[in-house]
Design a protein around this motif. Structure first.
Motif, short mmCIF file in Angstrom:
data_model
loop_
_atom_site.label_atom_id
_atom_site.label_comp_id
_atom_site.label_asym_id
_atom_site.label_seq_id
_atom_site.Cartn_x
_atom_site.Cartn_y
_atom_site.Cartn_z
N GLN A 46 0.82 -1.20 0.00
CA GLN A 46 0.00 0.00 0.00
C GLN A 46 0.86 1.26 0.00
O GLN A 46 0.48 2.27 -0.58
N TYR A 47 1.98 1.21 0.65
CA TYR A 47 2.81 2.41 0.77
C TYR A 47 4.21 2.27 0.18
O TYR A 47 4.89 3.26 -0.02
N ILE A 48 4.63 1.06 -0.03
CA ILE A 48 6.00 0.89 -0.53
C ILE A 48 5.98 0.55 -2.01
O ILE A 48 5.28 -0.36 -2.44
N ARG A 49 6.72 1.30 -2.78
CA ARG A 49 6.78 1.11 -4.23
C ARG A 49 7.74 -0.01 -4.60
O ARG A 49 7.52 -0.81 -5.46
N ASN A 50 8.90 0.03 -3.97
CA ASN A 50 9.90 -1.01 -4.25
C ASN A 50 10.92 -1.04 -3.13
O ASN A 50 11.04 -0.07 -2.37
N VAL A 51 11.63 -2.14 -3.06
CA VAL A 51 12.68 -2.31 -2.06
C VAL A 51 13.95 -2.73 -2.79
O VAL A 51 13.90 -3.57 -3.70
N GLN A 52 15.05 -2.12 -2.42
CA GLN A 52 16.32 -2.42 -3.10
C GLN A 52 17.34 -2.95 -2.10
O GLN A 52 17.50 -2.38 -1.02
N LEU A 53 17.98 -4.03 -2.48
CA LEU A 53 19.02 -4.62 -1.62
C LEU A 53 20.31 -4.58 -2.41
O LEU A 53 20.43 -5.22 -3.46
N ILE A 54 21.24 -3.79 -1.92
CA ILE A 54 22.42 -3.48 -2.73
C ILE A 54 23.70 -3.88 -2.00
O ILE A 54 23.89 -3.56 -0.83
N PHE A 55 24.53 -4.60 -2.71
CA PHE A 55 25.83 -5.00 -2.17
C PHE A 55 26.88 -4.64 -3.21
O PHE A 55 26.78 -5.05 -4.37
N SER A 56 27.87 -3.86 -2.84
CA SER A 56 28.95 -3.66 -3.80
C SER A 56 30.29 -3.65 -3.09
O SER A 56 30.40 -3.26 -1.92
N GLU A 57 31.27 -4.13 -3.80
CA GLU A 57 32.64 -4.13 -3.29
C GLU A 57 33.53 -3.44 -4.30
O GLU A 57 33.30 -3.54 -5.50
N ASP A 58 34.55 -2.75 -3.79
CA ASP A 58 35.43 -2.03 -4.72
C ASP A 58 36.73 -2.82 -4.98
O ASP A 58 37.74 -2.25 -5.33
N PHE A 59 36.65 -4.13 -4.76
CA PHE A 59 37.79 -4.98 -5.12
C PHE A 59 37.27 -6.23 -5.79
O PHE A 59 36.09 -6.59 -5.65
N GLY A 60 38.16 -6.90 -6.50
CA GLY A 60 37.75 -8.06 -7.28
C GLY A 60 37.91 -9.36 -6.50
O GLY A 60 37.90 -9.36 -5.27
N THR A 61 38.02 -10.46 -7.21
CA THR A 61 38.09 -11.76 -6.55
C THR A 61 39.51 -12.29 -6.48
O THR A 61 39.73 -13.48 -6.25
N GLU A 62 40.48 -11.39 -6.68
CA GLU A 62 41.88 -11.79 -6.66
C GLU A 62 42.18 -12.68 -5.45
O GLU A 62 41.82 -12.35 -4.33
N GLY A 63 42.85 -13.79 -5.73
CA GLY A 63 43.26 -14.65 -4.63
C GLY A 63 42.24 -15.72 -4.28
O GLY A 63 42.56 -16.71 -3.66
N ARG A 64 40.97 -15.51 -4.64
CA ARG A 64 40.00 -16.57 -4.38
C ARG A 64 39.18 -16.94 -5.62
O ARG A 64 38.06 -17.43 -5.54
N GLY A 65 39.82 -16.71 -6.77
CA GLY A 65 39.17 -17.01 -8.04
C GLY A 65 38.75 -18.47 -8.16
O GLY A 65 37.73 -18.78 -8.76
N GLY A 66 39.55 -19.35 -7.58
CA GLY A 66 39.24 -20.78 -7.66
C GLY A 66 37.89 -21.09 -7.05
O GLY A 66 37.05 -21.76 -7.65
N TYR A 67 37.67 -20.60 -5.83
CA TYR A 67 36.36 -20.76 -5.19
C TYR A 67 35.30 -20.03 -5.99
O TYR A 67 34.27 -20.59 -6.35
N PHE A 68 35.58 -18.77 -6.27
CA PHE A 68 34.54 -17.92 -6.82
C PHE A 68 34.03 -18.43 -8.16
O PHE A 68 32.83 -18.39 -8.44
N ASP A 69 34.94 -18.90 -8.98
CA ASP A 69 34.53 -19.29 -10.32
C ASP A 69 33.53 -20.44 -10.32
O ASP A 69 32.75 -20.61 -11.23
#
Ligand code: BG6
Length: 489
Positions: free
Chosen positions: A206-229
């Motif tokens: 009734q009162y809320i148009r949308n909800v945003q859930l935002i996560f950002s990091e300013d670094f990459g996956t260096e060093g844990r690419g094996g897991y991440f991929d």
């Protein structure tokens, strides 16, 4: 109490998580006098190490977070004296039996309570649980096991993991960590909603148009690419951290603050959601970028990542809850690595004021004139509400201003690390912030089909430069639902 002990065994003691989070959190708890009188910390890992070597390793990452109180180094010494090391294989009952012997010596005949923290790769979870539970369980107190994600990589593998763990443990012995639930502002979400009259009545379609859930990091996956991929950003962040926040945000009022009551409501809201549709997700991957004379590597420049990897390091998604409260309200998620900023926040955009007398004072951009509640989980914790206000003066001009609860200004006490709260809860048997297996199933059910499709169809991610704001596709996705990302101004 005086005649019981708690032994905490960190399985995988030389890993990153143990060094960076677990030992420092245990020390912080000790420092704050939160640990029981009789406690022992054991590091368990394969490499050979003496107790002294473990202490040296651990001491490197301990900090006296709370000011530079004089007794800090003294406290550190006291803590380190309670830390020991046992070298063993993760799949050896024999080695865990040796550990059991050592634990018994420390327990000195008192009631023994044992907490195992599995800080090891997922492919050895089950072996370690099998050996620890059969050879090193407490015989007269409790035995609990903390596990961390990844809990599988889709519905099937997650269910298999749960089944396997339950061969050796009861559900109430398993403490599944999602460390976002240990963050101060995530804990506060329910307080904000349920203890303030001005929010809960507005908490609906009734009162809320949308909800945003935002996560950002300013670094990459260096060093844990094996897991991440092997996992990608949707499994790494959305399916757990952001979805958990969503569940707390959107659940119905629980019967009480008891763990089961809260988790019942969370699982209910998760099960009311539609699985993510492929057309409601945008994926991206960062590429190398040179800025200010520095060259930042692309995702696939990591040696542990295949050159042709399509794994997303960014994703935006629109999700919907099919219930009376939230029908039709888009819940937008956005998560990315190697972006321009490090931030996690929840943004709640409210509807337009019906028949607003002041519409004309806003010009044509009415969207910007709606109220927005922002819960900044990190860094620099804050809760602020954007309201419209008259610019002081003789004319009638409005602008947006913030009612701002800025934690650093309001509270002098430092905010504890998420792991401190979670470890303390596990020791105390408080399950509110841990993920129950039905919640985990429901969470996977939402993402598994789309993940499967993305992978089978080999959908190409949209490439974005390291340090940028991410793919423009995220804007198109939001625009389809008449949403503008609040974090981009
Ligand atoms: C972990 C993810 O769960 O959370 C990481 O695996 C991520 O990729 C991390 O960097 C973020 O946690 P925090 O507490 O630093 O925001």
């Amino acid at each position: 109490g005086g005649d019981s002990t708690v032994s905490i065994t960190v399985v995988g003691a030389s890993g990153d998580l143990a060094k960076k989070k677990i030992f420092p959190a245990l020390f912080a708890l000790f420092y704050e006098d939160c640990l029981p009188e009789h406690f022992t910390v054991f590091g368990y890992a394969r490499s050979k190490m003496t107790d002294e070597e473990l202490r040296t390793m651990v001491s490197k990452t301990l900090t006296c977070r709370i000011d530079k109180r004089e007794n800090c180094s003294e406290k550190m010494d006291q803590f380190l004296k309670r830390c020991f090391y046992h070298s063993g294989q993760y799949d050896s009952k024999e080695h865990f039996t040796e550990l059991d012997k050592k634990l018994k010596e420390h327990e000195g005949g008192r009631v023994s309570n044992r907490l195992f923290y599995l800080s090891i790769p997922p492919n050895i979870f089950v072996d370690a649980v099998r050996c620890a539970s059969s050879s090193a369980s407490s015989t007269n107190g409790w035995t609990r096991v903390i596990v961390e994600k990844p809990f599988g990589r889709d519905s099937e593998s997650s269910a298999a993991l749960t089944r396997n763990l339950k061969e050796y443990l009861e559900e109430d012995q398993i403490f599944r960590i999602d460390h976002y639930l240990g963050k101060e502002l995530v804990e506060n979400l329910s307080v904000l909603r349920f203890s303030n009259l001005i929010f809960e009545p507005l908490w609906s379609r009734q009162y809320i148009r949308n909800v945003q859930l935002i996560f950002s990091e300013d670094f990459g996956t260096e060093g844990r690419g094996g897991y991440f991929d092997h996992y990608g950003i949707i499994r790494d962040i959305m399916q757990n951290h952001l979805l958990q926040i969503l569940a707390l945000f959107a659940m119905e009022t629980p019967v009480s603050l008891d763990a089961e009551d809260i988790r019942n409501e969370k699982v209910k809201v998760l099960r009311s959601m539609k699985p993510l549709q492929l057309e409601d997700v945008v994926i991206g991957q960062y590429k190398s970028h040179a800025r200010g004379g520095i060259s930042y590597p692309g995702y696939t420049d990591d040696k542990t990542v295949p050159k042709d990897s399509l794994t997303p390091t960014f994703a935006a998604a629109a999700l919907f809850i099919d219930n009376a409260r939230w029908d039709g309200v888009p819940f937008l998620m956005k998560a990315g690595k190697a972006l321009n900023t490090k931030r996690a926040e929840i943004r709640v955009q409210f509807r337009h004021v019906p028949g607003n007398l002041y519409n004309r004072s806003f010009g044509t951009d009415l969207d910007r004139a709606t109220n927005e509640l922002v819960i900044r989980v990190q860094p620099d914790e804050a809760i602020y509400l954007k309201i419209n206000n008259k610019v002081p003066g003789l004319g009638m001009r409005l602008d947006r201003s913030n009612l701002n609860l800025h934690y650093a200004a309001r509270y002098s006490k430092e905010i504890p690390d998420a792991y401190e709260r979670l470890l303390l809860d596990a020791i105390e048997g408080e399950r509110r912030l841990f993920i129950r297996s039905d919640e985990l199933d429901a969470a996977w059910a939402l993402f598994s089909p789309a993940l499967k499709e993305l992978e089978e169809k080999k959908i190409i991610p949209e490439y974005y430069p390291y340090g940028s704001r991410g793919p423009v596709g995220a804007h198109y996705l939001a625009a389809r639902y008449n949403v503008r990302w609040g974090d981009l101004g």
